[in-house]
Design a protein around this motif. Structure first.
Motif, PDB file in Angstrom:
ATOM      1  N   SER A  80      19.884  70.083  81.157  1.00  0.00           N
ATOM      2  CA  SER A  80      21.033  69.850  80.286  1.00  0.00           C
ATOM      3  C   SER A  80      20.686  68.922  79.118  1.00  0.00           C
ATOM      4  O   SER A  80      19.940  67.950  79.290  1.00  0.00           O
ATOM      5  CB  SER A  80      22.182  69.229  81.085  1.00  0.00           C
ATOM      6  N   PRO A  81      21.240  69.203  77.932  1.00  0.00           N
ATOM      7  CA  PRO A  81      21.071  68.289  76.791  1.00  0.00           C
ATOM      8  C   PRO A  81      21.826  66.986  76.988  1.00  0.00           C
ATOM      9  O   PRO A  81      21.727  66.086  76.153  1.00  0.00           O
ATOM     10  CB  PRO A  81      21.622  69.088  75.614  1.00  0.00           C
ATOM     11  N   LEU A  82      22.576  66.872  78.073  1.00  0.00           N
ATOM     12  CA  LEU A  82      23.305  65.633  78.373  1.00  0.00           C
ATOM     13  C   LEU A  82      22.389  64.413  78.339  1.00  0.00           C
ATOM     14  O   LEU A  82      22.762  63.363  77.801  1.00  0.00           O
ATOM     15  CB  LEU A  82      23.975  65.757  79.745  1.00  0.00           C
ATOM     16  N   PHE A  83      21.214  64.531  78.911  1.00  0.00           N
ATOM     17  CA  PHE A  83      20.323  63.377  79.022  1.00  0.00           C
ATOM     18  C   PHE A  83      19.869  62.876  77.654  1.00  0.00           C
ATOM     19  O   PHE A  83      19.781  61.665  77.421  1.00  0.00           O
ATOM     20  CB  PHE A  83      19.120  63.732  79.905  1.00  0.00           C
ATOM     21  N   GLU A  84      19.590  63.797  76.752  1.00  0.00           N
ATOM     22  CA  GLU A  84      19.202  63.402  75.400  1.00  0.00           C
ATOM     23  C   GLU A  84      20.382  62.777  74.670  1.00  0.00           C
ATOM     24  O   GLU A  84      20.217  61.806  73.918  1.00  0.00           O
ATOM     25  CB  GLU A  84      18.671  64.608  74.630  1.00  0.00           C
ATOM     26  N   ARG A  85      21.581  63.312  74.907  1.00  0.00           N
ATOM     27  CA  ARG A  85      22.773  62.738  74.279  1.00  0.00           C
ATOM     28  C   ARG A  85      22.987  61.298  74.749  1.00  0.00           C
ATOM     29  O   ARG A  85      23.280  60.407  73.940  1.00  0.00           O
ATOM     30  CB  ARG A  85      23.993  63.583  74.636  1.00  0.00           C
ATOM     31  N   VAL A  86      22.829  61.074  76.045  1.00  0.00           N
ATOM     32  CA  VAL A  86      22.997  59.723  76.582  1.00  0.00           C
ATOM     33  C   VAL A  86      21.926  58.795  76.030  1.00  0.00           C
ATOM     34  O   VAL A  86      22.203  57.649  75.657  1.00  0.00           O
ATOM     35  CB  VAL A  86      22.956  59.742  78.125  1.00  0.00           C
TER      36      VAL A  86
END
Length: 266
Positions: A80-86
């Protein structure tokens, strides 16, 4: 209301550009049902401090495999791109807490225990690199025992219709992954005690009647990771609203896509 989806969203309330906590919520169907209630709980208990909540969840979702239900297919949480967003949102002084729950769908999709463990190790490491406090749940302890065939196969057929994993192999994989979670050592990692007492008839999903109780318990762990104490618990009516919100997301956002996905959902 959330401007992207039209669904009530309690996830942001900034009081300053860099003055916020970050909560990362990762899971599958249980988290999808409890997400709105948990996000609301965290926001209310952290006021007047602000919080940004980033979530990857969905019925049948996997950490290392594609998963889903009906005509919905979700990419692996680990990709998920979630980790980069965080990572981009994190600032010096921000405190980050993460919930990792609903581990185990991958095992019924065909991933062996060691491969899932490698996926989880990598995920833990990425969160630890952000100095996140990680709170994880085990797979249901029920499936470590000698699960009767008349229980296991109906559950597999209903929840994982394409799975061909035998009962014996499923038990072996659950034992392997739970042993890893119990033995994993890190100053940032905290294992939430088994939550089997809150599970419903299928031994996979939390029962509705005790759902507020279990999400209060999980929420208290996350607040503890942020150095805060709860003062506004989740009540049963809030859980009903959370289940309603899950249904709205599932039907109108995921199936028919007539509501845009909000920016904090991945």
């Amino acid at each position: 209301m959330n401007g992207d989806s039209g669904i009530p969203s309690p996830s942001t309330s900034l009081i300053g550009e860099n003055e916020f906590h970050i909560c990362v919520l990762l899971g599958a169907s249980n988290l999808a049902r409890g997400y709105s209630a948990l996000a609301n709980y965290l926001t209310r208990n952290l006021k007047p401090e602000a919080v940004k909540i980033y979530t990857a969840c969905g019925p049948g979702r996997g950490y290392g495999c594609w998963g889903g239900m009906f005509n919905i297919s979700y990419p692996p949480i680990a990709e998920s791109p979630l980790f980069e967003r965080v990572r981009k949102q994190a600032r010096d002084g921000n405190r980050i807490v993460a919930l990792i729950t609903d581990i185990g769908n991958d095992l019924l999709y065909g991933m062996d225990g060691d491969s899932l463990i490698a996926t989880m190790k990598n995920l833990f490491g990425r969160l630890e690199d952000l100095n996140a406090e990680i709170y994880a749940t085990t797979l249901p302890v029920y499936f470590e025992g000698n699960v009767p065939a008349m229980v296991y196969y109906p559950i597999r057929t209903f929840l994982y219709p394409k799975s061909r994993i035998s009962r014996e192999e499923a038990i072996k994989r659950v034992r392997r992954v739970n042993a890893f979670l119990k033995e994993y050592k890190s100053s940032h990692f905290h294992l939430i005690p088994p939550l089997d007492d809150y599970l419903g008839w299928d031994h996979v999903h939390f029962g509705l009647v005790r759902s507020a109780e279990v999400w209060n318990r999980i929420g208290e762990c996350l607040l503890d990771g942020l150095g805060r104490r709860p003062h506004r618990p989740i009540r049963f009516p809030r859980m009903l609203l959370s289940y309603r919100d899950c249904f709205i997301r599932l039907v109108f956002m995921e199936m028919f896509r007539c509501i845009r996905r909000s920016k904090n959902l991945f």
